[in-house]
Design a protein around this motif. Structure first.
Motif, PDB file in Angstrom:
ATOM      1  N   SER A  39      16.566   1.558 -41.830  1.00  0.00           N
ATOM      2  CA  SER A  39      16.217   0.139 -41.775  1.00  0.00           C
ATOM      3  C   SER A  39      15.081  -0.108 -40.783  1.00  0.00           C
ATOM      4  O   SER A  39      14.145  -0.865 -41.073  1.00  0.00           O
ATOM      5  N   ARG A  42      11.846   1.314 -42.332  1.00  0.00           N
ATOM      6  CA  ARG A  42      11.316   0.442 -43.391  1.00  0.00           C
ATOM      7  C   ARG A  42      10.695  -0.819 -42.809  1.00  0.00           C
ATOM      8  O   ARG A  42       9.646  -1.274 -43.269  1.00  0.00           O
ATOM      9  N   GLY A  43      11.328  -1.406 -41.799  1.00  0.00           N
ATOM     10  CA  GLY A  43      10.793  -2.606 -41.167  1.00  0.00           C
ATOM     11  C   GLY A  43       9.456  -2.340 -40.483  1.00  0.00           C
ATOM     12  O   GLY A  43       8.507  -3.111 -40.628  1.00  0.00           O
ATOM     13  N   ALA A  67       9.854  -6.751 -45.656  1.00  0.00           N
ATOM     14  CA  ALA A  67      11.024  -6.122 -45.039  1.00  0.00           C
ATOM     15  C   ALA A  67      12.315  -6.608 -45.706  1.00  0.00           C
ATOM     16  O   ALA A  67      13.262  -5.834 -45.875  1.00  0.00           O
ATOM     17  N   GLY A  72      14.503  -3.787 -44.755  1.00  0.00           N
ATOM     18  CA  GLY A  72      14.069  -3.279 -43.465  1.00  0.00           C
ATOM     19  C   GLY A  72      14.426  -4.249 -42.350  1.00  0.00           C
ATOM     20  O   GLY A  72      14.862  -5.373 -42.599  1.00  0.00           O
ATOM     21  N   TYR A 147       6.519   4.884 -41.578  1.00  0.00           N
ATOM     22  CA  TYR A 147       7.871   5.091 -42.100  1.00  0.00           C
ATOM     23  C   TYR A 147       8.309   6.543 -41.910  1.00  0.00           C
ATOM     24  O   TYR A 147       9.396   6.813 -41.381  1.00  0.00           O
TER      25      TYR A 147
END
Length: 178
Positions: A39, A42-43, A67, A72, A147
């Protein structure tokens, strides 16, 4: 009554210590976060992607929306957009423009080609499209690299962050735990 005076840091160093405190604060928040590594990665990837876009003020909205779509970490996505900031706008967007120009198959560009502001403004729409095209490509690559690096490095950083507290508890066995 005697008054103690301590030397004050020079004025130019105060902003540096403020930045250091701020960076340390966000580092500690990241390390203490209960979000999963995926998470967070991804954010941050979504935020870096959006930060490469030349949409001032819209970068955070795009980052948080993206996101949300990829599940994310939304606050970190908003924070990661600061990869482009008032200090990095010109070199970053010049690089993105050069990448867009190169990807569109044009020869290298120099500002000397335009002899007047009128010629420059005539080409404004085309230049904006080149900038956006290059920014999207640079953003995709930078977001994917962010990422991948986060997935690789964050578990190690979290492990190192947690290790000293366990070692401190082992070195003081008689100390009451709070």
């Amino acid at each position: 009554m005697m008054r103690l005076s301590f030397p004050q840091p020079a004025r130019r160093h105060r902003w540096l210590s403020a930045w250091q405190r701020s960076l340390r604060y966000y580092y500690l928040r990241l390390m203490r976060s209960h979000s999963s590594t995926e998470s967070i990665a991804r954010g941050l990837g979504a935020g870096v992607f959006a930060g490469m876009l030349p949409l001032f003020g819209g970068q955070m909205l795009i980052a948080v929306s993206l996101a949300f779509l990829v599940r994310g970490n939304k606050p970190l996505a908003a924070l990661a957009t600061w990869v482009s900031n008032p200090f990095t706008y010109v070199p970053l967007f010049w690089f993105n423009f050069q990448v867009g120009w190169w990807l569109m198959g044009q020869p290298s560009l120099s500002l000397g080609e335009w002899q007047s502001w009128e010629k420059l403004l005539e080409q404004g729409g085309q230049m904006a499209m080149i900038l956006i095209f290059g920014s999207v490509w640079v953003g995709v690559i930078a977001g994917l690299l962010t990422y991948a690096l986060c997935l690789r490095l964050l578990p190690t950083l979290r492990q190192r962050f947690r290790r000293p507290s366990a070692m401190a508890a082992a070195s003081f066995p008689n100390r009451p735990q709070l």
